[in-house]
Design a protein around this motif. Structure first.
Motif, short mmCIF file in Angstrom:
data_model
loop_
_atom_site.label_atom_id
_atom_site.label_comp_id
_atom_site.label_asym_id
_atom_site.label_seq_id
_atom_site.Cartn_x
_atom_site.Cartn_y
_atom_site.Cartn_z
N PRO A 173 -23.23 -39.90 -56.65
CA PRO A 173 -23.47 -39.76 -58.43
C PRO A 173 -22.57 -38.09 -59.00
N ASN A 174 -22.84 -38.13 -60.43
CA ASN A 174 -22.27 -37.09 -61.25
C ASN A 174 -23.07 -36.16 -61.23
N GLU A 223 -7.56 -25.16 -49.08
CA GLU A 223 -9.04 -25.92 -48.68
C GLU A 223 -10.29 -26.38 -50.06
N VAL A 224 -9.58 -25.16 -51.31
CA VAL A 224 -10.78 -25.81 -52.35
C VAL A 224 -9.90 -26.10 -52.87
N GLY A 225 -8.76 -26.40 -53.42
CA GLY A 225 -8.13 -27.78 -53.47
C GLY A 225 -8.01 -29.19 -53.24
N ILE A 226 -8.45 -29.38 -52.44
CA ILE A 226 -8.46 -30.51 -51.59
C ILE A 226 -10.41 -30.43 -51.32
N ILE A 227 -10.69 -29.51 -51.52
CA ILE A 227 -12.19 -30.19 -51.70
C ILE A 227 -12.79 -30.67 -53.67
N LYS A 228 -12.17 -30.47 -54.25
CA LYS A 228 -12.26 -29.94 -55.66
C LYS A 228 -12.22 -31.76 -56.12
N ASN A 229 -10.15 -32.56 -55.29
CA ASN A 229 -9.90 -33.57 -55.45
C ASN A 229 -11.18 -33.83 -54.95
N GLN A 230 -11.64 -33.94 -53.66
CA GLN A 230 -12.34 -34.91 -53.05
C GLN A 230 -13.98 -35.12 -53.92
N ILE A 231 -13.66 -34.37 -54.49
CA ILE A 231 -15.78 -34.50 -55.16
C ILE A 231 -14.89 -35.56 -56.66
N ARG A 232 -13.70 -34.84 -57.12
CA ARG A 232 -13.65 -35.20 -58.43
C ARG A 232 -13.83 -37.61 -57.81
N GLU A 233 -13.08 -36.78 -56.87
CA GLU A 233 -12.74 -39.02 -57.04
C GLU A 233 -13.55 -39.55 -56.25
N ALA A 234 -14.76 -39.16 -55.33
CA ALA A 234 -15.96 -39.94 -55.17
C ALA A 234 -16.84 -40.03 -56.22
N ILE A 235 -16.50 -39.06 -57.25
CA ILE A 235 -17.89 -39.89 -58.49
C ILE A 235 -16.45 -40.50 -59.31
N LEU A 236 -15.68 -40.31 -59.58
CA LEU A 236 -15.34 -40.99 -59.98
C LEU A 236 -15.17 -42.56 -59.75
#
Length: 468
Positions: free
Chosen positions: A444-445, A426-439
């Protein structure tokens, strides 16, 4: 010539040579560079007699330390801004399986004869009776004037004795923009197999000096035309040639690479960015395909090329550290700005490029500009204008979003504390979602926006906030 021998060390050496009744000469690169108007801090001194004993007397007079290398019959010292090496005049003979010579005492001409090139066999007398007199038995001065690399004796003998001299001939021709005389080129072509007795480190050292020259293509053309490149770097040779099917060809990737290398040398002295220019298309032979109705393609050559970089660096004994990783990254990304320059530039694409390139974005853009080798002036102008737009967009997005060397505003530890969970999927999924949302520009970053997004995404997969 005495006006070039005004450094105090020459008068000291001259006086000691007179006192000891020894013939002593400055020889080699220092003398050559006088005529090329190039400053030189390294001086080779040859003594007709015992070079080490004479060096000891000079060091004692100067009150400096002397490093003695008895195995090589040499000694060296540092004095003020100079490094000075002393050796006794010698003649050399070689065995066919080694570049280590059998050394005997010799005359000055014996010593000059064993030098690699006529321009490096020039000598200036330092004895007080003949101080400043030039000794040039092999017409090195004329070769300097004619911009010619030539061996003092038969080039087959010179190159067979020490095959590294083949690389050195090409290196000097490249650095000085000289030509290698035809018998020497023929000798190199005939003796390429001999390069195998030279260590890879020595070969690569000469190759790097060629790459650091103002116009490296001079050297690479000599390496290719003589066949030396086929022995020392066959993967680059594989770029050569054009295939035709249904009347459709592609550009010669070998000569394209040389043009890119020359282009980038106009904007950077960075050896590793120059290596990236050499390797940017290295995987094109492996990825070359013909698609009927379309033509030649090289799909994925940037990924394949990036994977080749560590093996090539290992083969060539180049450093397997951050230098190699830099080259690998630039090879991997070299098509990305070109794609951006050819299409509508979205903020999302620019953010992703900044994210992946980090501090190397300027180097990447330099390579991409150097990669424009078309002879079509309209295309050149169009690409350059597009690159300027891309660079402005990079600047604007970076100032606003600060993506370069991006660090996530919400960490894995933040997510675990927020939802009271352990490290896991779950931690990995959310981290990837945050990165993708910012990119993608969805949020906002910033930490606040990323925390709100984290809570929303955690809730979607059934997590509950237990801490703040």
């Amino acid at each position: 010539m005495t006006k070039h021998l005004t450094h105090p060390i020459f008068s000291i050496i001259s006086k000691l040579a007179g006192d000891q009744n020894l013939q002593v000469f400055a020889i080699g690169g220092f003398v050559r560079d006088i005529f090329l108007n190039r400053p030189s801090k390294d001086i080779d001194i040859v003594v007709i007699g015992n070079g080490i004993q004479f060096a000891e007397s000079v060091a004692k007079k100067l009150k400096v330390k002397l490093a003695v290398y008895k195995n090589f019959g040499t000694a060296s010292l540092k004095y003020r801004d100079l490094e000075v090496e002393f050796v006794g005049a010698r003649k050399e003979s070689y065995r066919s399986d080694s570049r280590k010579p059998i050394v005997e005492n010799g005359t000055l001409e014996d010593d000059q004869k064993r030098r690699d090139f006529s321009i490096n066999a020039l000598a200036l007398s330092l004895h007080p009776d003949t101080f400043g007199e030039l000794l040039d038995p092999f017409n090195g001065l004329a070769d300097l004037e004619n911009k010619l690399i030539r061996t003092p004796v038969n080039p087959v003998e010179t190159f067979s004795d020490d095959p590294l001299r083949m690389m050195r001939a090409i290196r000097f021709a490249t650095q000085l923009n000289f030509k290698i005389d035809e018998p020497a080129v023929a000798a190199i072509t005939a003796l390429t197999e001999r390069i195998k007795i030279i260590s890879q480190e020595r070969i690569t050292d000469e190759l790097n000096k060629i790459i650091l020259s103002p116009k490296p293509s001079i050297g690479f053309n000599y390496l290719f035309d003589t066949g030396l490149l086929h022995k020392i770097f066959p993967q680059m040779v594989a770029l050569y040639g054009v295939d035709y099917i249904d009347g459709k060809g592609h550009k010669d990737n070998f000569y394209h690479t040389l043009q890119v290398l020359d282009n980038i040398c106009e904007t950077t002295d960075d050896l590793w960015l120059r290596w990236a220019a050499i390797l940017h298309d290295i995987a094109k032979p492996a990825t070359k395909r013909f698609e009927p109705g379309h033509g030649w393609t090289f799909h994925g050559h940037e990924d394949r090329g990036a994977r080749m970089v560590p093996k090539l660096f290992t083969q060539l004994k180049l450093p397997l550290n951050e230098k190699m990783k830099f080259v690998q990254k630039i090879v991997q990304l070299h098509l990305r700005p070109i794609v951006l320059a050819q299409s509508i530039v979205t903020d999302s694409a620019v953010r992703r490029l900044l994210f992946e390139a980090g501090d190397d974005i300027e180097s990447l853009m330099l390579l991409c500009k150097a990669d424009i080798t078309t002879k079509n002036e309209y295309k050149v102008k169009k690409y350059r204008q597009n690159f300027e737009l891309v660079q402005q967009k990079l600047k604007d997005v970076e100032e606003r979003d600060q993506i370069r060397n991006w660090q996530p505003p919400v960490t894995g530890n933040d997510i675990m504390e927020l939802f009271g969970i352990k490290e896991g999927r779950e931690v990995g999924i959310i981290k990837n979602q945050i990165r993708e949302a910012i990119l993608e520009g969805e949020i906002p970053n910033s930490r606040e926006a990323a925390m709100n997004y984290t809570i929303a995404k955690g809730t979607e997969i059934g997590l509950k906030v237990v801490g703040g």
